[in-house]
Design a protein around this motif. Structure first.
Motif, PDB file in Angstrom:
ATOM      1  N   TRP A 146       0.790  -1.198  -0.072  1.00  0.00           N
ATOM      2  CA  TRP A 146      -0.122  -0.067  -0.059  1.00  0.00           C
ATOM      3  C   TRP A 146       0.916   1.141   0.127  1.00  0.00           C
ATOM      4  O   TRP A 146       0.610   2.316  -0.701  1.00  0.00           O
ATOM      5  CB  TRP A 146      -1.026   0.037   1.241  1.00  0.00           C
ATOM      6  N   PHE A 147       1.911   1.230   0.848  1.00  0.00           N
ATOM      7  CA  PHE A 147       2.780   2.484   0.858  1.00  0.00           C
ATOM      8  C   PHE A 147       3.312   2.787  -0.383  1.00  0.00           C
ATOM      9  O   PHE A 147       3.625   3.938  -0.846  1.00  0.00           O
ATOM     10  CB  PHE A 147       3.724   2.228   1.890  1.00  0.00           C
ATOM     11  N   LEU A 149       2.422   1.745  -3.413  1.00  0.00           N
ATOM     12  CA  LEU A 149       1.586   2.341  -4.281  1.00  0.00           C
ATOM     13  C   LEU A 149       1.154   3.616  -4.036  1.00  0.00           C
ATOM     14  O   LEU A 149       1.020   4.797  -5.157  1.00  0.00           O
ATOM     15  CB  LEU A 149       0.404   1.357  -4.394  1.00  0.00           C
ATOM     16  N   ILE A 150       1.110   4.068  -2.821  1.00  0.00           N
ATOM     17  CA  ILE A 150       0.784   5.474  -2.517  1.00  0.00           C
ATOM     18  C   ILE A 150       1.981   6.340  -2.932  1.00  0.00           C
ATOM     19  O   ILE A 150       1.917   7.769  -3.404  1.00  0.00           O
ATOM     20  CB  ILE A 150       0.520   5.734  -1.083  1.00  0.00           C
ATOM     21  N   LEU A 151       3.406   5.933  -2.867  1.00  0.00           N
ATOM     22  CA  LEU A 151       4.301   6.825  -3.319  1.00  0.00           C
ATOM     23  C   LEU A 151       4.158   6.922  -4.775  1.00  0.00           C
ATOM     24  O   LEU A 151       4.702   8.126  -5.232  1.00  0.00           O
ATOM     25  CB  LEU A 151       5.681   6.257  -2.658  1.00  0.00           C
ATOM     26  N   GLN A 152       3.957   5.966  -5.542  1.00  0.00           N
ATOM     27  CA  GLN A 152       4.128   5.828  -6.899  1.00  0.00           C
ATOM     28  C   GLN A 152       2.946   7.024  -7.552  1.00  0.00           C
ATOM     29  O   GLN A 152       3.171   7.724  -8.160  1.00  0.00           O
ATOM     30  CB  GLN A 152       3.623   4.528  -7.525  1.00  0.00           C
ATOM     31  N   LEU A 153       1.845   6.880  -6.672  1.00  0.00           N
ATOM     32  CA  LEU A 153       0.601   7.777  -6.971  1.00  0.00           C
ATOM     33  C   LEU A 153       1.091   9.208  -6.755  1.00  0.00           C
ATOM     34  O   LEU A 153       0.850   9.990  -7.559  1.00  0.00           O
ATOM     35  CB  LEU A 153      -0.587   7.376  -6.057  1.00  0.00           C
ATOM     36  N   ILE A 154       1.805   9.615  -5.682  1.00  0.00           N
ATOM     37  CA  ILE A 154       2.033  10.804  -5.442  1.00  0.00           C
ATOM     38  C   ILE A 154       3.188  11.383  -6.377  1.00  0.00           C
ATOM     39  O   ILE A 154       3.111  12.327  -6.880  1.00  0.00           O
ATOM     40  CB  ILE A 154       2.279  10.904  -3.879  1.00  0.00           C
ATOM     41  N   ARG A 158       1.057  11.925  -9.752  1.00  0.00           N
ATOM     42  CA  ARG A 158       0.616  13.333  -9.477  1.00  0.00           C
ATOM     43  C   ARG A 158       1.582  14.321  -9.936  1.00  0.00           C
ATOM     44  O   ARG A 158       1.379  15.393 -10.606  1.00  0.00           O
ATOM     45  CB  ARG A 158       0.154  13.396  -8.162  1.00  0.00           C
ATOM     46  N   THR A 207      10.339   2.595   0.506  1.00  0.00           N
ATOM     47  CA  THR A 207       9.041   1.685   0.872  1.00  0.00           C
ATOM     48  C   THR A 207       9.859   0.308   1.760  1.00  0.00           C
ATOM     49  O   THR A 207       9.031  -0.178   2.647  1.00  0.00           O
ATOM     50  CB  THR A 207       8.662   1.217  -0.541  1.00  0.00           C
TER      51      THR A 207
END
Length: 333
Positions: A146-147, A149-154, A158, A207
């Motif tokens: 989860w962490f 994927l969140i880092l990739q998203l941000i 983004r 991560t």
């Protein structure tokens, strides 16, 4: 010392044999036929049987196992059913990527986890201590996938600051020397490749190191709290030593044994447990190789990865035991 090291090396041989037996039995309990994957989806029954004979899968399991052990004594880990290459060569290609990721994650763990633990212990009960303890608890509780994927998203999707995966941009070529991209770039004086490799390392290292930073910081805090109230610390302060010297030269060194134990086990887990991180960030390491081997029921590759991971874990624990004497000269084997 020599006898102790020799005894541990002999024990490593027994651990390796036991691991090979365990993994051999488990892999052959999988309800799938590796010969079908090797022969191809459109293969006929005769072609599958021929593939079984060529791979030695038609022999009884005990005979297959003893053949594997015999080959292992000569450094032969078998031939991958899928890649058609020696597993030893495959591991040689994939292991440097995992090693590089682990080394940078280890550096991050030491650089962040130990100072956090020291600061938290020396300011016990304050807002810094409370903040670091809450942060450590949150880090341990966060799932790695989860962490990541969140880092990739941000930072990739983004903001577009960092790459989502791989080790280098496709437009950069770097001749292989050691397989460690950052080291190869430094040896060749390729600044562009070095900066690009470091940029690709930021997200996977963050991560991978997240939960371990929390564990090491909490262990450091606990060890420091136990030592800071000891008589030798009060004596050092009474002699007029600077607080920095008291904390880092006296207290931290005496609190380092449990931290060193935790640190050693975490390195072992980093080397063998980076599968999720490598898959998420498309990192061409042993984790991705293990996943592809499992999904394609590649018995020799699965056993090769497992045996290599187990061997590394035992060797790291041996090095940690030997490092105890550097931290505390009173320890003798």
């Amino acid at each position: 010392m020599a006898i102790y090291v020799l005894r541990r090396v002999v024990w490593l041989v027994f651990v390796g044999v036991g691991m090979t037996l365990l993994i051999f039995v488990i892999t052959h309990l999988i309800p799938a036929d590796p010969a079908k994957f090797a022969a191809g989806l459109d293969a006929t029954a005769d072609q599958i049987e021929q593939t079984k004979r060529s791979l030695g899968l038609d022999k009884p399991l005990p005979e297959q196992y003893f053949i594997y052990l015999s080959n292992l004594t000569h450094g032969d880990l078998g031939t991958s059913i899928i890649t058609k290459r020696p597993v030893r060569d495959d591991l040689g290609d994939y292991f440097p990527a995992t090693l590089e990721l682990t080394l940078w994650a280890t550096l991050a763990i030491v650089a962040i986890g130990v100072p956090l633990g020291v600061i938290s212990a020396t300011r016990r009960g304050g807002w810094i201590d409370l903040f670091t303890r809450i942060l450590a608890t949150l880090w341990v509780a966060l799932p790695v996938f989860w962490f990541g994927l969140i880092l990739q998203l941000i930072f990739y999707l983004r903001l577009g600051w960092l790459p989502a995966g791989d080790r280098l941009d496709s437009g950069i070529t770097l001749p292989r020397i050691t397989g460690l991209v950052t080291l190869d770039a430094m040896l060749q004086g390729n600044v562009q490749a070095l900066l690009d490799a470091l940029k690709h390392l930021i997200l996977p290292v963050s991560t991978l190191a997240l939960a371990r930073v929390a564990i090491v910081s909490r262990m450091t805090r606990a060890g420091m709290l136990e030592v800071l109230g000891a008589d030798f610390v009060r004596t050092a302060r009474a002699k007029g030593l600077r607080e920095r010297a008291v904390i880092y030269r006296h207290a931290l060194q005496n609190a380092a044994l449990p931290v060193l134990t935790t640190f050693g086990t975490q390195i072992g887990f980093l080397l063998g447990g980076a599968i999720l991180v490598e898959v998420i960030f498309q990192w061409p390491g042993m984790g991705r190789y293990a996943v592809s081997s499992i999904t394609s029921v590649d018995f020799p590759a699965i056993m090769g990865v497992t045996l290599a991971s187990a061997t590394l874990f035992v060797l790291i624990n041996l090095l940690v035991d030997l490092a105890y004497m550097l931290v505390d000269p009173r320890i003798a084997y």
